[in-house]
Enzyme design. Structure first.
Site, PDB file in Angstrom:
ATOM      1  N   GLU A   1       0.826  -1.214   0.000  1.00 25.38           N
ATOM      2  CA  GLU A   1       0.000   0.000   0.000  1.00 25.38           C
ATOM      3  C   GLU A   1       0.859   1.263   0.000  1.00 25.38           C
ATOM      4  OE1 GLU A   1      -2.775  -0.315   3.259  1.00 25.38           O
ATOM      5  OE2 GLU A   1      -4.108  -1.569   2.067  1.00 25.38           O
TER       6      GLU A   1
ATOM      7  N   GLU B   1      -6.394  -7.870  -0.417  1.00 22.53           N
ATOM      8  CA  GLU B   1      -6.845  -7.850   0.980  1.00 22.53           C
ATOM      9  C   GLU B   1      -8.294  -7.406   1.053  1.00 22.53           C
ATOM     10  OE1 GLU B   1      -4.727  -5.193   3.553  1.00 22.53           O
ATOM     11  OE2 GLU B   1      -2.785  -5.759   2.761  1.00 22.53           O
TER      12      GLU B   1
HETATM   13  C1  GAL Z   1      -4.191  -2.608   5.080  1.00 22.38           C
HETATM   14  C2  GAL Z   1      -2.773  -3.091   5.213  1.00 22.38           C
HETATM   15  C3  GAL Z   1      -2.659  -4.315   6.074  1.00 22.38           C
HETATM   16  C4  GAL Z   1      -3.506  -4.185   7.297  1.00 22.38           C
HETATM   17  C5  GAL Z   1      -4.931  -3.921   6.897  1.00 22.38           C
HETATM   18  C6  GAL Z   1      -5.876  -3.798   8.053  1.00 22.38           C
HETATM   19  O1  GAL Z   1      -4.212  -1.236   4.887  1.00 22.38           O
HETATM   20  O2  GAL Z   1      -2.207  -3.358   3.964  1.00 22.38           O
HETATM   21  O3  GAL Z   1      -1.305  -4.499   6.410  1.00 22.38           O
HETATM   22  O4  GAL Z   1      -3.017  -3.126   8.065  1.00 22.38           O
HETATM   23  O5  GAL Z   1      -4.978  -2.712   6.189  1.00 22.38           O
HETATM   24  O6  GAL Z   1      -7.189  -3.515   7.620  1.00 22.38           O
END
Ligand code: GAL
Length: 690
Positions: free
Chosen positions: A153, A312
């Site tokens: 990110e 994710e």
């Molecule tokens: C994203 C990040 C992850 C984790 C996740 C939590 O922004 O890439 O490492 O922090 O959020 O929702």
């Protein structure tokens, strides 16, 4: 089919971030066993492992990573291996304090969270490059590694930096852009307020200026461009090292509508576009569901409609919203399938096993704190089984014929300060327009206005304040070839330097729309105006936020709404131009203009009429689109996949024919989709069409 899907044996990806370093080694073997039980086939490894992999400058320790990679490979689980550059360890920041980022007020931020580095720092870049080289040298040929995950990110916590190193890098970027200082002076309009520069060294980032004043707008705009490019440079350098030493595809995970990074330029550097998306609780049920769909539509578009990877999302609650609402039964499944319907060849999560310590210990995971005797775990296993059944979908693409013109430069521009109203921002209009069509069953792409628009029959232009000549010409070409454009207020106002396009608003689009505006009339927060509708638009209507004085309208322009009161009573508020066929092969399409923010019903009237008249229908022929039903189509050469997701409390008719891949049962036009349910109806495509 992407190379990652091929490496997964043609299956959709299922899994998530795996952080074994947070757990004693004896947990690892059970992790792999449980991953197999759930149907996990891909995990992302090493994302925040820099401190473990390099405990001292230049001393690498790969033993633990060797071990876990071996365990995963033996378990048949593939790996998206990170180069671990996302967060330098404390020892690095202590050794190189100048590498820490500096904010707009000149305050140097500390390490102790994550991504604490200045994107221009030579020390950070050198250390990240060395780490990447070491990891690639060791694992390029590891059989578990099917793709590379650069950083994480980008820009999430350090999207810009105002330190002296950044200032020097900004000047170099400006020298490449403008060549001569004179050209920069002209572009930045420094004749204004005694801002003229006589030496490059005088040029700085737009640090917080003296009280109650505005920094130069073009300086702010260029700094946004520079900051996106500077992080992209970091990505490019690390990706180049990986590509030089390894053959697997390379990606970094996007954050959908993340304002600081111009993802159109980033997407071109990805072997596979990937994205992180989280349900935004504050938007409420349908608002949050719509936001997910809109984000996925953006990512499919950034991937040029080719499959992408959902890197994710969450199985349930996150930890970073003010109130972290869990997902109701069935929500995780529908969310995952919604991403897949919109082009994702898989659904990965943050994270595999819920942490027991650290800032994310209350974030949900595939394996919750409650363990395997939990309904969440059962749902996770069911989702894994569903995704196996959806393997035939892999590689298929979206089919949208409507697009929203979206440009990060316009986003940065429209939200600069010192504008006629603070009530205009990019995402309010984009979200509302997209949602209006989403609620009526349309699937909408996003498109860079300067790129090829030929595949779209309708192009929507909300808040394209800043527009280049090329983009304006591309949009005009849509109408010239018989397509439709719909433009809203405060679009086409400035060029790429944020200079007003003179001769009447909306400068870039006056000819296209056939209207010429003399003055803007922003409304106060509690003000609204009445609109009198005509022609295709019917009913009582109001406008908020904005009015304007359209001085003249061309002869081929119909006025479909007029301001009935307010400062510009009697003047056009919504217009539609249907240019006559022109000399150079122009067949004449339709160009709508909205000079106010109409109420919901009027906006629906405009957008749905524009689509219907352009011959664009929703994926299925359903008279009154039921609230809560999403239908999205993916296709490959042989098969059409109709994804139907029902977020409503009652069952709905889904008039499609084929086989539901999720149940294996035949689906007929009379079949109904249960409340909360999902179906993926596959049918052979007929030659030459649907
Ligand atoms: C994203 C990040 C992850 C984790 C996740 C939590 O922004 O890439 O490492 O922090 O959020 O929702």
């Amino acid at each position: 089919m992407s190379r990652v899907t091929a490496a997964l044996g043609g299956r959709l990806a299922f899994g998530g971030d795996y952080n074994p370093e947070q757990w004693p080694e004896d947990v690892w073997a059970s992790d792999v066993a449980l991953m197999k039980e759930a149907g996990v086939n891909l995990v992302s490894l090493g994302i925040f492992s820099w401190a473990w992999l390099e405990p001292k400058a230049g001393r690498y320790e790969f033993g633990w990573l060797d071990k876990i990679l071996g365990l995963l490979h033996d378990g048949g689980i593939a790996v998206d291996l990170a180069n671990a550059s996302a967060t330098p360890p404390p020892w690095f920041s202590v050794a190189h304090p100048d590498s820490l980022p500096v904010d707009v007020d000149g305050v140097r931020r500390s390490y102790g969270g994550r991504q604490a580095f200045c994107p221009s720092s030579p020390e950070y870049r050198a250390a990240a490059a060395a780490l990447t080289e070491a990891i690639v040298a060791r694992y390029a040929d590891h059989p578990a590694v099917v793709m590379w995950h650069v950083h994480n990110e980008y820009g999430c916590h350090n999207w810009n930096c105002y330190c002296d190193t950044s200032a020097a890098a900004f000047r170099s970027w400006l020298q490449r852009r403008y060549g001569e200082l004179e050209v920069l002076n002209d572009a930045w309009g420094t004749a204004f307020w005694s801002q003229r520069y006589y030496d490059w060294d005088e040029v700085i980032p737009p640090r917080r200026p003296s009280y109650n004043t505005f920094a130069n707008p073009t300086q702010q705009l260029d700094f946004a461009r520079f900051s996106s490019d500077e992080l992209l440079d970091c990505y490019r350098a690390e990706a180049a090292i990986i590509r030089a030493g390894a053959s697997q595809p390379v990606t970094t995970n996007f954050m959908d509508f993340f304002k600081p990074l111009d993802y159109w330029s980033w997407a071109q550097e990805m072997d596979l576009v990937s994205n992180d998306n989280y349900r935004l609780g504050h938007l409420g049920g349908t608002g949050a569901t719509h936001n997910l769909s809109m984000s996925a539509d953006l990512i499919r578009s950034l991937s040029d409609t080719a499959p992408w990877l959902l890197m994710e999302h969450s199985t349930s609650a996150v930890n970073w919203q003010p109130r972290n609402v869990p997902k109701a039964a069935g929500q995780m499944r529908r969310d995952s399938l919604s991403h897949v319907s919109r082009g994702a060849d898989g659904a990965l999560f943050f994270q595999w096993r819920a942490s027991r310590a650290g800032a994310e210990k209350f974030h949900s995971a595939l394996l919750p704190h409650a363990g395997t005797t939990s309904s969440r775990w059962r749902e996770v296993c069911e989702l894994g089984a569903d995704l196996v059944k959806l393997a035939p979908v892999a590689g298929s693409r979206g089919t949208a014929r409507i697009a929203i013109a979206f440009d990060w430069n316009a986003w940065w521009g429209v939200e600069l300060d010192s504008h006629p109203s603070t009530d205009i921002d990019m995402m309010t209009a984009v979200r509302r327009w997209h949602r209006t069509l989403w609620e009526h069953g349309h699937t909408v792409d996003f498109v860079h206005p300067g790129r090829d628009l030929d595949r779209y029959q309708v192009v929507l232009v909300p808040s394209l304040y800043l527009v280049t000549d090329e983009a304006a010409a591309s949009l005009a070409a849509v109408v010239a070839r018989g397509g439709t454009v719909v433009v809203n207020h405060f679009s086409g106002i400035v060029d790429e330097n944020d200079h007003i396009r003179l001769g009447g608003y909306p400068g870039a689009f006056t000819d296209l729309l056939g209207v010429r505006t003399e003055e803007f009339g922003p409304l106060l927060p509690d003000q609204q105006v009445t609109l009198t509708l005509a022609g295709d638009l019917v009913g009582a209507a109001t406008g908020t936020v904005w009015t304007e004085l359209i001085g003249t309208a061309d002869h081929d322009v119909e006025v479909l709404a007029t301001f009935a009161d307010g400062m510009f009573a009697g003047r056009p508020a919504i217009t539609r131009r249907r240019p006559e066929p022109g000399p150079q092969g122009s067949v004449g399409g339709v160009a709508w203009y909205l000079a106010t923010v109409p109420d919901d019903a009027t906006l629906s009237g405009v957008l749905l009429t524009a689509c219907r008249q352009a011959g664009v229908a929703p994926a299925l022929d359903i008279a009154d689109w039921p609230a809560g039903l999403e239908v999205v189509v993916r296709e490959n050469d042989d098969t059409r996949f109709v994804f139907a997701l029902n977020a409503a409390d009652s069952d709905v008719a889904v008039p499609a024919t084929g086989t539901d891949l999720l149940t294996g049962a035949a689906w007929s036009p009379e079949s109904r989709l249960a409340a909360g349910g999902a179906a993926v109806i596959a049918a052979r495509r007929t030659p030459g069409g649907g």
